[in-house]
Write an enzyme that holds these catalytic residues in place. Structure first.
Site, PDB file in Angstrom:
ATOM      1  N   ASP A 270       0.834  -1.187   0.292  1.00 49.39           N
ATOM      2  CA  ASP A 270      -0.181  -0.159   0.265  1.00 49.39           C
ATOM      3  C   ASP A 270       1.191   0.957   0.209  1.00 49.39           C
ATOM      4  OD1 ASP A 270      -2.619   0.245   1.810  1.00 49.39           O
ATOM      5  OD2 ASP A 270      -2.090   1.311  -0.190  1.00 49.39           O
TER       6      ASP A 270
HETATM    7  C1  GLC Z   1      -3.683   4.590   0.098  1.00 48.54           C
HETATM    8  C2  GLC Z   1      -5.485   3.479   0.258  1.00 48.54           C
HETATM    9  C3  GLC Z   1      -5.539   2.253  -0.879  1.00 48.54           C
HETATM   10  C4  GLC Z   1      -5.042   2.881  -1.889  1.00 48.54           C
HETATM   11  C5  GLC Z   1      -3.087   4.006  -2.424  1.00 48.54           C
HETATM   12  C6  GLC Z   1      -2.999   4.694  -3.414  1.00 48.54           C
HETATM   13  O1  GLC Z   1      -3.942   4.622   1.410  1.00 48.54           O
HETATM   14  O2  GLC Z   1      -4.825   2.784   1.660  1.00 48.54           O
HETATM   15  O3  GLC Z   1      -6.396   1.705  -1.248  1.00 48.54           O
HETATM   16  O4  GLC Z   1      -5.006   2.308  -3.461  1.00 48.54           O
HETATM   17  O5  GLC Z   1      -3.217   4.568  -1.160  1.00 48.54           O
HETATM   18  O6  GLC Z   1      -4.123   6.067  -2.831  1.00 48.54           O
END
Ligand code: GLC
Length: 693
Positions: A270
């Site tokens: 993430d």
């Molecule tokens: C965020 C989220 C994830 C998302 C990523 C990119 O923190 O947890 O779901 O796809 O960052 O934005």
């Protein structure tokens, strides 16, 4: 001297032949790997940073401003960078670009909870295909969707993005969505793997879960989705699982996901800041997003010192290259920048119509009599919440609210109330801000109305509709007062409206425009009908009005239990909710203490999640059960006939209007489900459904 010059010449020849003319193809990844330097390998597993996500604010030159992230190119070997974009309810990119009159709006589809409420895999696949097509035509290679964590507790701030409390429904709907996206030649991404069931302290929280519970519930839906849809990617979650960050958990990412389940795609992090990059690579986490140069340096250093095997790095590089060669960018696809938003809006409306759940309909309150004059109460009637906030936000071209939807369906609405609410909303416009531009804005607060205004509305309208709206989003969990529970203002408004209208023999309908479960038991007896609209996307008002008018027969069913009392839920004993109502923000850690002891959640309830908790002897009643939903018609369901790994069920429309039926098979746990096509009155069909092993 001569020897040195010969050596230099030879090395020049060798170096220039290094990859001379060699470019990446789908069938030469091993050869390309052999030509890559360690630094190039490290650059391939570390994302290109926040430039893409922040391009709209800071003007960085990137292919798709607003897309969440990118990989890094290695031009000398024909390796392009690829683009990764959020989110589950539609593509999230900047709708406008400096120096261009063009717009780049994306269709705002209904939230995940509503898609699951359709119980219709084919329709969800259609939604996925529309999102995948918009990704393709805007130049995106991988969609960071679906979000599919199990809805362990109603107060999780991101439940709107997720599907269900049940792993079969969650995994099957996620798989249908993935098949839709990937049918367009764009990748999907199961997230957040795994056990990311709260937003409080999400970067560090340690989810402590027994193995049996993990397997049966929190991993099970991902396992089903991997088996049924072969997703190109999976995103590891921020949190820890039984003490280890999932992003560096070899047991989870390699032993379970790859060896046991046969997943052959790429795992990314993430959007973590820097963590133990070498440990992530060693665990089988292939791509660090958003990525920092310091991570590249760390990997080169660790390989050179023998602290990270180059073979482990090579495995990740190969999976990055395997992904890249599948993408539109690699295939040289020229995006049109003009997806068919009109036809996609129709898909969004169709999904909303099938995912809206009729929870109560006393004495045929609905459908409304044609031409009725409706008195609309509640800010949500005029400012529909189409979706949640955070990375799941979408820059939609428009949102049809309930007032507009009803007008289009030939109903008139009380102009006095409309004027009052619109003025209130205008006076509470959120300030434009960087975060609002990125992650969506808060809605206007609810407005109190005097009894005189309510009585005047009751005198001139035929029916009252009261919308209860709730917003929620990434980065914070919900709380009890004024969120899960109705506010005193809402309770008073509902009581006043019911007294004024029902006192004149007129009906009152409650519309729930919410991203997640709220308390209903204490007030549901007041109104004549209750319609759960969830956050139904940009065409939500149209869909709602078509159901209220009876043009569409409601067929949504609950993917989650509505408890009588929050504390009836076993998980309520171990959830970091906030009694104060100020809301909880995630993130942060106690820098003075070992992070392993900062913030943990013991999943003490074990398997007692959702409807499972209510099957125990002596369990409390629920307000609305999992799988519940009413229709304007009636159906008769035959006895299920089991044959190997399938079950057949006949369904007949025994009512007077056309409608769709949802069939749930199993007991005590859901083992199969399906949805009929539209059945005319008297029409019968037989569903043949795969049984969950
Ligand atoms: C965020 C989220 C994830 C998302 C990523 C990119 O923190 O947890 O779901 O796809 O960052 O934005």
């Amino acid at each position: 001297m001569k020897k040195i010059s010969v050596l230099i010449a030879l090395s020049m020849v060798c170096f220039s032949s290094l990859g001379q003319g060699l470019v990446l193809r789908q069938d030469n990844i091993d050869e390309i790997l052999s030509q890559l330097t360690v630094r190039e390998k490290a650059s391939l597993v570390v994302g290109a940073g926040y430039k893409s996500m922040l391009a709209g604010q800071f003007g960085f030159k990137v292919p798709v401003p607003g897309a969440a992230g990118m990989t890094r190119a290695v031009p000398r070997l024909g390796i392009p960078a690829i683009v990764l974009s959020d989110g589950p309810a539609g593509v999230r990119i900047e709708p406008k670009r400096k120096g261009s009159d063009a717009t780049f709006f994306c269709t705002g589809f209904p939230i995940g909870s509503l898609l699951a409420s359709t119980w219709n895999q084919e329709l969800v696949k259609k939604v996925g295909a529309a999102i995948g097509n918009e990704a393709l035509e805007y130049g995106i290679d991988v969609m960071l969707a679906p979000g599919m964590n199990i809805q362990r507790n109603p107060l999780c701030g991101r439940n709107f993005e997720y599907y269900s409390e049940d792993p079969l429904l969650s995994g099957t709907i996620a798989a249908a969505y993935v098949r839709g996206i990937q049918s367009q030649g764009v990748g999907a991404c199961l997230k957040h793997f795994a056990v990311n069931n709260q937003e409080t302290n999400r970067f560090w929280n340690d989810a402590q879960v027994a193995d049996e519970v993990l397997r049966e519930i929190y991993l099970r839906n991902f396992e089903i989705a991997v088996a049924q849809s072969k997703p190109w990617t999976v995103m590891a979650s921020y949190n820890r699982l039984n003490g280890i960050h999932t992003q560096e958990d070899k047991w989870l990412l390699t032993d379970v996901l790859r060896t046991e389940w046969g997943f052959d795609g790429l795992v990314m992090t993430d959007w973590t800041g820097r963590r133990n990059t070498a440990a992530q690579i060693a665990a089988g986490c292939d791509l660090m997003e958003p990525g920092k140069r310091s991570q590249i340096r760390e990997l080169v250093r660790k390989v050179r010192r023998g602290e990270l095997s180059e073979q482990a790095l090579d495995s990740c590089v190969c999976r990055v290259l395997d992904l890249i060669v599948k993408t539109p960018a690699f295939k040289g696809y020229k995006p049109s920048q003009a997806p068919d938003l009109t036809s996609h809006a129709e898909v969004a409306r169709e999904a909303a119509e099938e995912g809206i759940v009729l929870l109560k309909n006393e004495a045929g309150t609905l459908p409304l009599a044609a031409g009725s004059r409706a008195a609309l109460f509640g800010v949500g009637s005029y400012q529909l919440l189409a979706g949640g906030t955070g990375s799941g936000h979408v820059h939609r071209p428009y949102v049809v609210n309930l007032e507009e939807g009803l007008s289009r369906e030939g109903f008139s609405v009380s102009p006095q109330l409309s004027g009052l609410y619109r003025e209130h909303i205008a006076n509470h416009r959120p300030r434009k801000s960087f975060m609002a531009g990125m992650l969506g804005s808060p809605a206007a607060p609810e407005m109190s109305l005097s009894r005189e205004i309510v009585n005047a509305a009751a005198a001139e309208a035929d029916v009252a509709i009261v919308t209860i709206a709730r917003q929620a989003g990434e980065g914070g969990d919900r709380h009890l007062p004024g969120d899960f529970l109705l506010t005193d203002l809402e309770k008073q408004l509902l009581a006043d409206v019911c007294e004024a209208f029902q006192g004149q023999g007129k009906k009152v309908i409650v519309v729930l425009n919410v991203g997640g479960v709220i308390e209903t038991a204490s007030w549901k007896q007041l109104s004549d009908a209750i319609v759960l609209a969830w956050q139904p996307g940009q065409e939500g008002g149209t869909a709602l009005a078509r159901i209220l008018s009876g043009r569409v027969c409601p067929s949504g069913r609950l993917p989650v239990t509505f408890p009588v009392d929050y504390f009836d839920l076993p998980s309520s004993k171990n959830f970091p909710y906030d009694y104060t109502g100020r809301g909880s923000m995630s993130g942060g850690r106690d820098k003075d203490r070992d992070v392993r002891n900062v913030g943990y959640t013991v999943y003490e309830e074990g398997l007692d999640i959702g409807y499972r908790a209510y099957q125990k002897a002596g369990a409390p009643e629920v307000s609305f059960p999992f799988g519940f939903g009413l229709s304007f018609t009636t159906f008769e369901q035959g006895e299920p006939v089991y044959a190997g790994n399938t079950v057949s069920v006949s369904v007949r429309n025994t009512g007077s209007v056309a409608g769709k039926a949802v069939v749930l098979i199993g007991g005590p746990l859901l083992r199969a489900f399906g949805k009929t096509p539209l059945l005319q009155p008297g029409e019968t069909t037989t569903l043949v459904l795969p049984l969950l092993p």
